[in-house]
Design an enzyme around this catalytic site. Structure first.
Site, PDB file in Angstrom:
ATOM      1  N   ARG A 107      29.196 -25.457   4.148  1.00  0.00           N
ATOM      2  CA  ARG A 107      28.524 -24.581   3.179  1.00  0.00           C
ATOM      3  C   ARG A 107      28.401 -25.278   1.832  1.00  0.00           C
ATOM      4  O   ARG A 107      27.594 -24.876   0.998  1.00  0.00           O
ATOM      5  CB  ARG A 107      29.313 -23.282   2.962  1.00  0.00           C
ATOM      6  CG  ARG A 107      29.481 -22.344   4.146  1.00  0.00           C
ATOM      7  CD  ARG A 107      28.223 -22.119   4.916  1.00  0.00           C
ATOM      8  NE  ARG A 107      28.097 -23.087   6.007  1.00  0.00           N
ATOM      9  CZ  ARG A 107      26.994 -23.302   6.692  1.00  0.00           C
ATOM     10  NH1 ARG A 107      25.893 -22.659   6.371  1.00  0.00           N
ATOM     11  NH2 ARG A 107      26.962 -24.174   7.680  1.00  0.00           N
ATOM     12  N   GLN A 150      28.298 -24.395  15.477  1.00  0.00           N
ATOM     13  CA  GLN A 150      28.303 -23.256  14.559  1.00  0.00           C
ATOM     14  C   GLN A 150      28.337 -21.920  15.295  1.00  0.00           C
ATOM     15  O   GLN A 150      27.968 -20.892  14.733  1.00  0.00           O
ATOM     16  CB  GLN A 150      27.083 -23.310  13.633  1.00  0.00           C
ATOM     17  CG  GLN A 150      27.088 -24.500  12.698  1.00  0.00           C
ATOM     18  CD  GLN A 150      26.000 -24.394  11.644  1.00  0.00           C
ATOM     19  OE1 GLN A 150      26.108 -23.630  10.684  1.00  0.00           O
ATOM     20  NE2 GLN A 150      24.948 -25.171  11.823  1.00  0.00           N
ATOM     21  N   ASP A 166      15.670 -18.842  17.074  1.00  0.00           N
ATOM     22  CA  ASP A 166      16.595 -19.423  16.098  1.00  0.00           C
ATOM     23  C   ASP A 166      18.035 -19.042  16.462  1.00  0.00           C
ATOM     24  O   ASP A 166      18.274 -18.009  17.093  1.00  0.00           O
ATOM     25  CB  ASP A 166      16.244 -18.905  14.701  1.00  0.00           C
ATOM     26  CG  ASP A 166      16.896 -19.714  13.599  1.00  0.00           C
ATOM     27  OD1 ASP A 166      17.445 -20.797  13.884  1.00  0.00           O
ATOM     28  OD2 ASP A 166      16.856 -19.261  12.446  1.00  0.00           O
ATOM     29  N   GLU A 167      18.993 -19.865  16.036  1.00  0.00           N
ATOM     30  CA  GLU A 167      20.429 -19.593  16.231  1.00  0.00           C
ATOM     31  C   GLU A 167      20.738 -19.294  17.699  1.00  0.00           C
ATOM     32  O   GLU A 167      21.442 -18.335  18.031  1.00  0.00           O
ATOM     33  CB  GLU A 167      20.881 -18.429  15.346  1.00  0.00           C
ATOM     34  CG  GLU A 167      20.605 -18.604  13.861  1.00  0.00           C
ATOM     35  CD  GLU A 167      21.539 -19.612  13.196  1.00  0.00           C
ATOM     36  OE1 GLU A 167      22.316 -20.282  13.903  1.00  0.00           O
ATOM     37  OE2 GLU A 167      21.481 -19.732  11.959  1.00  0.00           O
ATOM     38  N   LYS A 209      16.227 -26.699  10.107  1.00  0.00           N
ATOM     39  CA  LYS A 209      15.740 -26.073  11.334  1.00  0.00           C
ATOM     40  C   LYS A 209      14.671 -25.013  11.064  1.00  0.00           C
ATOM     41  O   LYS A 209      13.719 -24.884  11.845  1.00  0.00           O
ATOM     42  CB  LYS A 209      16.895 -25.461  12.121  1.00  0.00           C
ATOM     43  CG  LYS A 209      17.618 -24.321  11.431  1.00  0.00           C
ATOM     44  CD  LYS A 209      18.786 -23.833  12.269  1.00  0.00           C
ATOM     45  CE  LYS A 209      19.553 -22.719  11.573  1.00  0.00           C
ATOM     46  NZ  LYS A 209      18.751 -21.502  11.382  1.00  0.00           N
ATOM     47  N   THR A 210      14.819 -24.264   9.950  1.00  0.00           N
ATOM     48  CA  THR A 210      13.824 -23.225   9.669  1.00  0.00           C
ATOM     49  C   THR A 210      12.460 -23.856   9.400  1.00  0.00           C
ATOM     50  O   THR A 210      11.422 -23.334   9.820  1.00  0.00           O
ATOM     51  CB  THR A 210      14.259 -22.361   8.474  1.00  0.00           C
ATOM     52  OG1 THR A 210      15.556 -21.810   8.733  1.00  0.00           O
ATOM     53  CG2 THR A 210      13.275 -21.233   8.236  1.00  0.00           C
TER      54      THR A 210
END
Length: 663
Positions: free
Chosen positions: A598, A243, A212-213, A29-30
């Protein structure tokens, strides 16, 4: 845009309508946000100065700036805003303080200073947990856009009325101090932008937003972005409802669904290809999260191959579990190329770290606990930052209150109380009141002398800075701390030489950090903003040390490791007992999903038959989330026909012990 998959490319090139990018864990996504910024500029849709990329932490903002810097020529990127929500809010408040009901020279209270203020306003000797609860409740009222008067009129119980009264007094004290807290940096701009002329001004400056997020936005953050992006919705929101794990601090995953209601033309693109983990881990994560309801279904997949099965290990108690994890770490480190820094041990609650720490120390395994006290929490850092703010703005009331008698100058608490009353009545800052000859005559000679000396020192150093006798603010700052002999005072306040050395080093780190920042910033206001916002929530100093990372699942979000151990998978821990009792399992399941994703290559899960907690030992059952994992993905000795643990595993891996002793 070389190397983007079709979904990523579609997300980058869509800008005709509002866009929601549902970005699964590890789906790049970044990179999508970075590439979209470059594409919007390259295609001439917007100038860099018209684009704002908004993140949640300073660390994430730094990483995004770094990536954008590599992708776009410096000249083309001039004026681009890459900031946290709090930094954006501060820019809006600072641009027009009067619209926020404040004056120029606003102070930003950190969490500690805000807590101290709340403690003063609570009746009696309030405990730390009571202060925290009151502070959190005030934050929730601000997030909902509820002013003190409305909170008072709407109180339905004695407890709510008392809280509303504290909230009202807290708001008044902030106004007197010409200060804001971190909650205000979101709630105030959202309120300011209710004014049409204010909205028009900011929409002319910032015309496209990348957030973002998005699943972690609060009600106030949603209002702020809605006002900035307008009815047409000039934004790309990137998030993952699976998330969203910060409900306890105001995050509202339902904001993702609300976008479709408020913006009927909203386009939705799903990023499901994972670039982080092997297939077995992703299948396990998909299986767990499938237990939650979804507006938009998605399933992660990877081209990394299936990988090893997920290890499930059962232990008698938390001591055995910690030793088992330490042995497994030793074995992995000794028999493969795994560096210590490639491994993480994750858990639901901080208390679980104690036994794990003990075991790692016994085995000589280097480790670092994340999510502990911040560098910014140390007294010498808080004092040092207060002096920096006073150097640049002597009328910073909270900083004046903090260090007027540090080191001691004979200014007692009663004299400070009289100073605050006098300043309030005169409509002055504490600095102005302290320098007032009439007020000084009302004080005992020692206190008057101390205040006079403190005020004159601030005037002297502030004048030096304004005259530009030396060009570097950092140099003036270092000289100020040396002038007051703050380092020597730290030595006097330390119980042991080692503590004094540690505090001195921390102070020197601060001074060198300020010197670096002052060389990069164009004004004192910008420098104050940088240091104030750097001490905000959710930021941790980076470390490249080769150490096993120990952290809670909440702290692990956004990170990734080749090897992950997830400890304490028991009902009552994960999911947490309170969530079970209150029927709030969905966020706990998302927390499990975050933990699983993770891991890049290998994943181990463990649980105990019994565990000691709050001084009592009780029997435990495996987490219901383990039962949701497909058995074919698991290496679970003794379960469903799998071979039981070997004698070596039961007694402890002898090879690992030998490696430890020989090391």
């Amino acid at each position: 845009m070389d190397g983007l998959n079709p979904q990523q490319r579609a997300a980058v090139t869509h800008f005709e309508s509002p866009l929601l990018v549902l970005a699964g864990a590890g789906s790049g996504k970044t990179r999508v946000i970075t590439e979209k910024i470059a594409w919007l500029i390259d295609q001439g849709h917007f100038r860099a100065s018209q684009i704002a990329a908004i993140t949640f932490t300073n660390k994430a903002a730094r990483e995004m700036r770094k990536r954008v810097g590599k992708r776009i020529r410096r000249k083309a990127a001039e004026g681009l805003t890459v900031s946290t929500f709090h930094s954006l809010g501060w820019a809006i408040v600072r641009d027009d303080p009067q619209a926020a009901g404040l004056k120029h020279g606003i102070s930003i209270l950190d969490q500690h200073a805000a807590a101290d203020l709340v403690r003063e306003l609570l009746p009696g000797a309030a405990r730390s947990d009571q202060v925290y609860m009151a502070q959190a409740a005030i934050g929730r009222l601000k997030d909902a856009g509820i002013e003190p008067a409305r909170a008072l009129s709407g109180a339905e119980s004695e407890g709510e009325a008392q809280l509303a009264s504290v909230y009202s007094a807290y708001r008044q004290r902030l106004d007197e101090l010409n200060a804001v807290d971190f909650d205000d940096l979101i709630a105030l701009p959202a309120k300011m932008l209710d004014a049409p002329e204010m909205r028009a001004r900011w929409r002319s400056r910032m015309r496209y937003f990348l957030v973002d997020e998005y699943q972690d936005t609060s009600a106030a953050q949603y209002r702020l972005l809605r006002r900035l992006s307008g009815e047409s919705g000039t934004f790309t929101a990137v998030g993952d409802d699976d998330q969203s794990i910060y409900g306890w601090r105001g995050a509202r995953p339902e904001n993702l669904d609300q976008l479709g209601v408020d913006y009927p033309r909203l386009a939705v693109i799903k990023l499901e290809q994972n670039y982080r983990s092997v297939g077995t881990i992703l299948k396990a994560a998909n299986a767990v999260i499938a237990g939650n309801p979804h507006t938009h279904e998605k399933r992660l997949w990877s081209e990394h191959g299936p990988g090893d099965r997920i290890a499930i290990r059962e232990y008698g108690d938390e001591v055995e579990e910690a030793e088992g994890i330490a042995r497994a770490l030793m074995e992995s480190h000794g028999s493969s190329s795994m560096r210590w820094g490639h491994a993480a041990v994750l858990y639901r609650s901080n208390f679980q770290a104690r036994e794990i720490e003990k075991a790692l120390r016994e085995y000589g395994i280097p480790y670092r606990i994340s999510g502990g006290p911040s560098w910014f929490d140390a007294r010498e850092i808080r004092d040092g930052l207060a002096y920096l703010k006073l150097l640049l703005n002597p009328e910073d009331n909270p900083s004046f209150m903090r260090v007027a008698n540090t080191p001691r100058r004979g200014i007692g608490s009663s004299s400070m109380a009289r100073l605050m009353d006098y300043a309030r009545a005169a409509g002055q800052s504490l600095f102005e009141a302290a320098a007032d000859a009439q007020f000084q005559r009302e004080l005992p000679e020692r206190a008057a002398r101390g205040l006079r000396g403190f005020s004159n020192m601030l005037i002297d150093f502030n004048h030096r800075l304004e005259r530009g006798e030396q060009t570097d603010t950092g140099t003036h700052y270092r000289e100020l701390l040396e002038h007051i002999e703050y380092g020597e005072w730290l030595d006097e306040q330390s119980d042991k030489p080692e503590q004094a050395r540690r505090r001195r080093k921390s102070l020197d780190d601060l001074v060198r950090w300020v010197e670096r920042l002052s060389a990069d910033t164009g004004s004192g206001d910008e420098l104050i903003a940088r240091v104030s916002l750097a001490a905000g929530p959710d930021d941790e100093r980076d470390s490249d040390a080769d150490e096993v990372r120990l952290m809670t699942l909440h702290a692990a979000k956004g990170l990734e490791f080749p090897r992950v151990w997830l400890a304490g998978l028991e009902d009552g821990l994960l999911p947490h007992l309170r969530s079970i009792e209150e029927g709030r399992i969905e966020e706990e399941r998302r927390l499990m999903y975050v933990g699983l994703t993770r891991a890049e290559r290998r994943l181990s899960l463990s649980f105990c038959k019994s565990r000691r907690q709050f001084g009592e030992t009780s029997a435990r059952e495996p987490s219901r989330f383990i039962e949701e994992l497909p058995m074919e993905l698991l290496d679970w000795p003794g379960k469903d026909g799998q071979a039981p643990p070997s004698a070596d595993e039961a007694r402890g891996n002898l090879a690992a012990l030998k490696a430890m002793l020989d090391g």
